[in-house]
Design a protein around this motif. Structure first.
Motif, PDB file in Angstrom:
ATOM      1  N   PRO B 108       0.833  -1.286  -0.130  1.00 44.54           N
ATOM      2  CA  PRO B 108      -0.014  -0.008   0.038  1.00 44.54           C
ATOM      3  C   PRO B 108       0.872   1.232  -0.086  1.00 44.54           C
ATOM      4  N   ILE B 110       1.840   4.578   1.112  1.00 45.31           N
ATOM      5  CA  ILE B 110       1.630   5.652   2.347  1.00 45.31           C
ATOM      6  C   ILE B 110       2.332   6.881   2.276  1.00 45.31           C
ATOM      7  N   GLU B 111       1.683   7.927   2.232  1.00 46.16           N
ATOM      8  CA  GLU B 111       2.405   9.075   2.169  1.00 46.16           C
ATOM      9  C   GLU B 111       2.363   9.910   3.413  1.00 46.16           C
ATOM     10  N   LEU B 112       3.559  10.627   3.952  1.00 46.88           N
ATOM     11  CA  LEU B 112       3.493  11.201   5.035  1.00 46.88           C
ATOM     12  C   LEU B 112       3.524  13.009   4.822  1.00 46.88           C
ATOM     13  N   LEU B 122      13.114  11.258   4.054  1.00 44.76           N
ATOM     14  CA  LEU B 122      12.632  10.042   3.803  1.00 44.76           C
ATOM     15  C   LEU B 122      13.587   9.156   2.816  1.00 44.76           C
ATOM     16  N   GLN B 123      13.646   7.787   3.218  1.00 44.73           N
ATOM     17  CA  GLN B 123      14.004   7.049   2.405  1.00 44.73           C
ATOM     18  C   GLN B 123      13.425   5.816   1.940  1.00 44.73           C
ATOM     19  N   GLY B 124      12.391   5.495   2.858  1.00 48.21           N
ATOM     20  CA  GLY B 124      11.339   4.505   2.425  1.00 48.21           C
ATOM     21  C   GLY B 124      10.744   3.954   3.616  1.00 48.21           C
ATOM     22  N   TYR B 125      10.123   2.594   3.608  1.00 53.42           N
ATOM     23  CA  TYR B 125       9.133   2.251   4.644  1.00 53.42           C
ATOM     24  C   TYR B 125       8.927   0.786   4.592  1.00 53.42           C
ATOM     25  N   ASN B 126       8.869   0.209   5.802  1.00 53.11           N
ATOM     26  CA  ASN B 126       8.748  -1.215   5.655  1.00 53.11           C
ATOM     27  C   ASN B 126       7.528  -1.752   6.447  1.00 53.11           C
ATOM     28  N   ILE B 127       6.654  -2.535   6.157  1.00 53.80           N
ATOM     29  CA  ILE B 127       5.481  -3.290   6.522  1.00 53.80           C
ATOM     30  C   ILE B 127       5.822  -4.577   7.102  1.00 53.80           C
ATOM     31  N   VAL B 128       5.668  -4.919   8.223  1.00 56.68           N
ATOM     32  CA  VAL B 128       5.812  -6.157   8.850  1.00 56.68           C
ATOM     33  C   VAL B 128       4.636  -6.732   9.760  1.00 56.68           C
TER      34      VAL B 128
END
Lengths: 141, 141
Positions: B108, B110-112, B122-128
DNA sequence: TTTTAGTTTAGAATACTTCCAGTTATAAAT
DNA sequence: ATTTATAACTGGAAGTATTCTAAACTAAAA
């Protein structure tokens, strides 16, 4: 935000003994919004209680984790951070210094289909953003 | 999925030397979809190359990470896992045994907002996702 | 070839966390 | 209040995972 007294009540309700060390650790944790490590908390509590042991801090954090009284964040560089704010929320982590801050944003709802679950019994999910914090950006110049 | 040869080409392009050890580690990593730890890879490679050192495995993984050739997953219990599939994707982690599997689902977006970013670049994001895997569910009974 | 700069190796060092054994303190029962 | 049983505390040792180090080796360029 759950209060210190509520956490303590919960511990008593579950049959754990209340000690000055546990109270001090829980208070230090709840008064700290920097996502401290066990050692950070140890150093804070030691100012008021010089004979406390680091092992007690670890034990108390483990106990809190078991009753859902703290989030343990194992995000980067080997050191666990602890967050007294246990409602689901997004974290923002600095990849240079390891600093962690909370993101005040509703957590997007993500559902997995049965196939996507691959037989797992789901317990929850975390969203972590990575980036470079303002302090570290300044150091880059 | 990026191939072993493409990873090796990328390393050479950046001026790193190609050694039998590096090739073996990269091959072992790419043929393994269980998100192995450094030690897992060491044990695999050692069967073909008995004198290889664990330090070389760590060095090569660090090198790969630097060029974006592997994802380092620090999710649970102190041991880093490595994923050769570097496109963004969701992970599912067993909270009992630490097993990690990939979730085949579009990530998905997701924007901040600027405010939510709090000055971070920002460099990226993880969903766990966390849960209990089928094997561990069986053990519970 | 020869050179040289990067790479490998084994083991030491480090860092974080857990374990352990002996002591102490809490909370319940008297 | 006192006693008692059990849980919790302490300090240090032990355990893991990872990084560091220095000497030997080797890939790749000259």
């Amino acid at each position: 935000m759950v209060t210190v007294e509520e956490r303590i009540k919960e511990l008593k309700k579950r049959g754990f003994k209340m000690t000055p060390q546990r109270r001090a650790i829980i208070e230090a944790l709840h008064n700290d919004h920097t996502h401290p490590t066990a050692e950070d908390l140890y150093n804070k509590v030691k100012r008021m209680m010089p004979d406390i042991s680091l092992a007690t801090v670890y034990n108390t954090l483990e106990l809190l984790e078991k009753i859902g009284g703290v989030l343990k964040l194992e995000v980067i560089g080997g050191k666990a951070h602890y967050d007294p704010f246990t409602e689901p929320h997004i974290h923002l982590v600095c990849t240079m210094c390891g600093k962690i801050v909370d993101v005040e944003k509703p957590v997007p709802r993500i559902e997995l289909s049965e196939e996507e679950k691959q037989g797992f019994r789901l317990q929850g999910y975390n969203i972590v953003f990575y980036g470079i914090c303002p302090d570290c950006q300044r150091k880059l110049n």
